[in-house]
Structure formats: C-alpha cells, structure tokens
Design a protein around this motif. Structure first.
Motif, PDB file in Angstrom:
ATOM      1  N   GLY A 162       0.849  -1.196   0.000  1.00  0.00           N
ATOM      2  CA  GLY A 162       0.000   0.000   0.000  1.00  0.00           C
ATOM      3  C   GLY A 162       0.880   1.240   0.000  1.00  0.00           C
ATOM      4  N   LYS A 163       0.924   1.907   1.156  1.00  0.00           N
ATOM      5  CA  LYS A 163       1.659   3.184   1.222  1.00  0.00           C
ATOM      6  C   LYS A 163       3.183   2.980   1.183  1.00  0.00           C
ATOM      7  N   VAL A 164       3.865   3.794   0.378  1.00  0.00           N
ATOM      8  CA  VAL A 164       5.329   3.741   0.290  1.00  0.00           C
ATOM      9  C   VAL A 164       5.875   5.159   0.450  1.00  0.00           C
ATOM     10  N   GLU A 165       6.777   5.358   1.396  1.00  0.00           N
ATOM     11  CA  GLU A 165       7.427   6.670   1.538  1.00  0.00           C
ATOM     12  C   GLU A 165       8.825   6.583   0.943  1.00  0.00           C
ATOM     13  N   THR A 166       9.306   7.714   0.406  1.00  0.00           N
ATOM     14  CA  THR A 166      10.638   7.688  -0.215  1.00  0.00           C
ATOM     15  C   THR A 166      11.520   8.805   0.338  1.00  0.00           C
ATOM     16  N   THR A 167      12.812   8.565   0.343  1.00  0.00           N
ATOM     17  CA  THR A 167      13.769   9.621   0.653  1.00  0.00           C
ATOM     18  C   THR A 167      14.929   9.530  -0.331  1.00  0.00           C
ATOM     19  N   ARG A 168      15.488  10.685  -0.679  1.00  0.00           N
ATOM     20  CA  ARG A 168      16.609  10.730  -1.619  1.00  0.00           C
ATOM     21  C   ARG A 168      17.889  10.772  -0.805  1.00  0.00           C
ATOM     22  N   VAL A 169      18.881   9.981  -1.181  1.00  0.00           N
ATOM     23  CA  VAL A 169      20.182  10.035  -0.507  1.00  0.00           C
ATOM     24  C   VAL A 169      21.187  10.551  -1.538  1.00  0.00           C
ATOM     25  N   TRP A 170      21.602  11.804  -1.356  1.00  0.00           N
ATOM     26  CA  TRP A 170      22.498  12.442  -2.332  1.00  0.00           C
ATOM     27  C   TRP A 170      23.933  12.004  -2.127  1.00  0.00           C
ATOM     28  N   LYS A 171      24.282  11.670  -0.870  1.00  0.00           N
ATOM     29  CA  LYS A 171      25.678  11.307  -0.591  1.00  0.00           C
ATOM     30  C   LYS A 171      25.921   9.850  -0.947  1.00  0.00           C
ATOM     31  N   ASN A 172      25.796   9.537  -2.208  1.00  0.00           N
ATOM     32  CA  ASN A 172      26.049   8.184  -2.717  1.00  0.00           C
ATOM     33  C   ASN A 172      26.322   8.323  -4.204  1.00  0.00           C
ATOM     34  N   LEU A 173      27.137   7.441  -4.731  1.00  0.00           N
ATOM     35  CA  LEU A 173      27.464   7.496  -6.158  1.00  0.00           C
ATOM     36  C   LEU A 173      26.879   6.264  -6.843  1.00  0.00           C
ATOM     37  N   PRO A 174      25.826   6.361  -7.660  1.00  0.00           N
ATOM     38  CA  PRO A 174      25.064   7.578  -7.927  1.00  0.00           C
ATOM     39  C   PRO A 174      24.101   7.887  -6.768  1.00  0.00           C
ATOM     40  N   PRO A 175      23.519   9.113  -6.721  1.00  0.00           N
ATOM     41  CA  PRO A 175      22.500   9.385  -5.695  1.00  0.00           C
ATOM     42  C   PRO A 175      21.415   8.299  -5.740  1.00  0.00           C
ATOM     43  N   ALA A 176      20.907   7.948  -4.563  1.00  0.00           N
ATOM     44  CA  ALA A 176      19.997   6.792  -4.480  1.00  0.00           C
ATOM     45  C   ALA A 176      18.682   7.186  -3.819  1.00  0.00           C
ATOM     46  N   TRP A 177      17.785   6.220  -3.796  1.00  0.00           N
ATOM     47  CA  TRP A 177      16.515   6.352  -3.082  1.00  0.00           C
ATOM     48  C   TRP A 177      16.450   5.261  -2.020  1.00  0.00           C
ATOM     49  N   VAL A 178      15.760   5.560  -0.919  1.00  0.00           N
ATOM     50  CA  VAL A 178      15.319   4.483  -0.027  1.00  0.00           C
ATOM     51  C   VAL A 178      13.799   4.582   0.048  1.00  0.00           C
ATOM     52  N   LEU A 179      13.158   3.424  -0.151  1.00  0.00           N
ATOM     53  CA  LEU A 179      11.695   3.351  -0.083  1.00  0.00           C
ATOM     54  C   LEU A 179      11.331   2.643   1.216  1.00  0.00           C
ATOM     55  N   TYR A 180      10.414   3.240   1.981  1.00  0.00           N
ATOM     56  CA  TYR A 180      10.030   2.689   3.285  1.00  0.00           C
ATOM     57  C   TYR A 180       8.581   2.201   3.222  1.00  0.00           C
ATOM     58  N   CYS A 181       8.388   0.940   3.608  1.00  0.00           N
ATOM     59  CA  CYS A 181       7.038   0.361   3.637  1.00  0.00           C
ATOM     60  C   CYS A 181       6.811  -0.222   5.029  1.00  0.00           C
ATOM     61  N   ASN A 182       5.558  -0.245   5.448  1.00  0.00           N
ATOM     62  CA  ASN A 182       5.209  -0.854   6.737  1.00  0.00           C
ATOM     63  C   ASN A 182       4.168  -1.925   6.556  1.00  0.00           C
ATOM     64  N   LYS A 183       4.265  -2.971   7.358  1.00  0.00           N
ATOM     65  CA  LYS A 183       3.216  -4.001   7.281  1.00  0.00           C
ATOM     66  C   LYS A 183       2.273  -3.816   8.471  1.00  0.00           C
TER      67      LYS A 183
END
Ligand SMILES: C[S@@+](CC[C@H](N)C(=O)[O-])C[C@H]1O[C@@H](n2cnc3c(N)ncnc32)[C@H](O)[C@@H]1O
Length: 183
Positions: A162-183
C-alpha cells in the motif's frame, strides 16, 4: 572487500549486481532508518553484496539477534562469511526462499527486512515473487526498506504494502533512493 573488487564483481555480473559501487555510509544508515534495534531480534537482508549494510546492522543488533543475509554471488557470500560474526547467517540463495531460511533459525517471522536487490534489472515475475515472500514473512508492524537508484519498480511495493514513503540520498554514487514500507 575493497571498492575496487566490488567494482570488478559489478562488471562481471552487472545484470544481477545492478551497480558498480557499494552503498555509501549515508545510504547504509538511511537503509536502516525506522528499524527499532532495541526490540528487533530477526532481521533479513536481501541482496547483501559484500556485507556493507550487514556490518551496520551487526553494529546495532542485539547480542541474541540474528541477521539472515541473502546473496546469490558465491564470491560476495565468501566476503560476508569472512565477517565472522555468529549472529550472521549467510544465505547463499535467491531471496524468494525467505521462509526456508527463517525455519532454519527457528524464527516465525522477520522483525524487519532491508533490501538492495536491483529489481529493475530482474524479471518482473521474480521481483514480484521476492517482494511477496518478503511481505508474507514480515511480522505485523515490521518495516521493509528498499534501496534503489530509480523509482521504476515503486509499484511492486505499493502493490504489496500500500503506502510507500521515499527519501533521496544524495551522498552516494550515484545518488539513491530508499523506499520505506510498513506491514
Ligand atoms: C546493488 S547490490 C547491493 C549490495 C550491497 N547490499 C550494497 O548496498 O552495496 C545488489 C545485490 O543483490 C544481489 N542479488 C541480485 N539478485 C538477487 C536475488 N534474487 N537474491 C539475492 N540477492 C540477489 C546481487 O548479487 C548484488 O550483490
């Protein structure tokens, strides 16, 4: 494993590795955000590579805890075994077999799951099967955190959680995303 040897492994198996660089410290920490290490005893990691995130988990994991780290590359599994922590179970296997490995350590469910599997590079059916197995074997209230370089497969997690939250991580090569889900 050094950054250089990870790069070689990435060049050899780019289709499954999905990257030429291992996660930066900033990305590892973001991948572990929202995990309550004071209560967690069973953590499952999918696509653990040489164990760069795993080592951050082990630093914070309870002495009686376990982390099951899935990785398909035999060379990268050897690197993880070299970490030599008795709380680490190296699962040299594909991540859809979570149930079997939880049974091996006598755990009913995973408290939390962290993944860096490059789903955009894998067949859709396999990706969806892995995310479903992760959800089915995660306890209620647990979180599923996914590291990615794009949001191409965000739909997999929306379908499962269902719901997915995202955050951008700029300090990574290449910049990345982390997606957070809860059960
Ligand atoms: C992007 S790398 C991440 C490595 C490390 N966790 C990091 O953050 O730097 C993804 C890893 O997922 C592994 N992988 C790919 N398909 C997999 C599968 N079906 N099951 C388990 N691991 C898989 C690859 O071999 C690769 O080491």
């Amino acid at each position: 494993m050094s950054t250089f040897t990870f790069l070689l492994e990435g060049l050899r198996n780019l289709r499954t590795t999905g990257t030429l660089t291992r996660s930066s410290t900033a990305l590892c920490l973001a991948a572990l955000d929202r995990i309550d290490f004071s209560t967690a005893r069973t953590i499952v990691e999918l696509g653990a590579g040489d164990g760069v995130i795993t080592e951050h988990i082990l630093k914070r994991l309870h002495p009686d805890g376990k982390v099951i780290a899935f990785e398909v590359s035999p060379e990268l599994c050897d690197d993880m075994r070299a970490i030599g922590d008795p709380r680490l179970v190296v699962a040299q296997d594909s991540a859809e077999n979570i149930r079997e490995w939880l049974d091996r350590i006598g755990a009913d469910k995973a408290d939390h799951i962290v993944s860096a599997i490059p789903f955009a590079a894998l067949p859709k059916d396999l990706g969806r099967a892995i995310v479903k197995a992760a959800k089915d074997n995660l306890r209620s209230g647990g979180c599923y955190n996914q590291v990615h370089y794009s949001l191409k497969t965000k739909g997999y997690y929306e379908e499962a959680f269902g719901k997915v939250e995202t955050t951008r991580v700029w300090k990574n090569l290449p910049p990345a995303w982390v997606l957070y889900c809860n059960k």
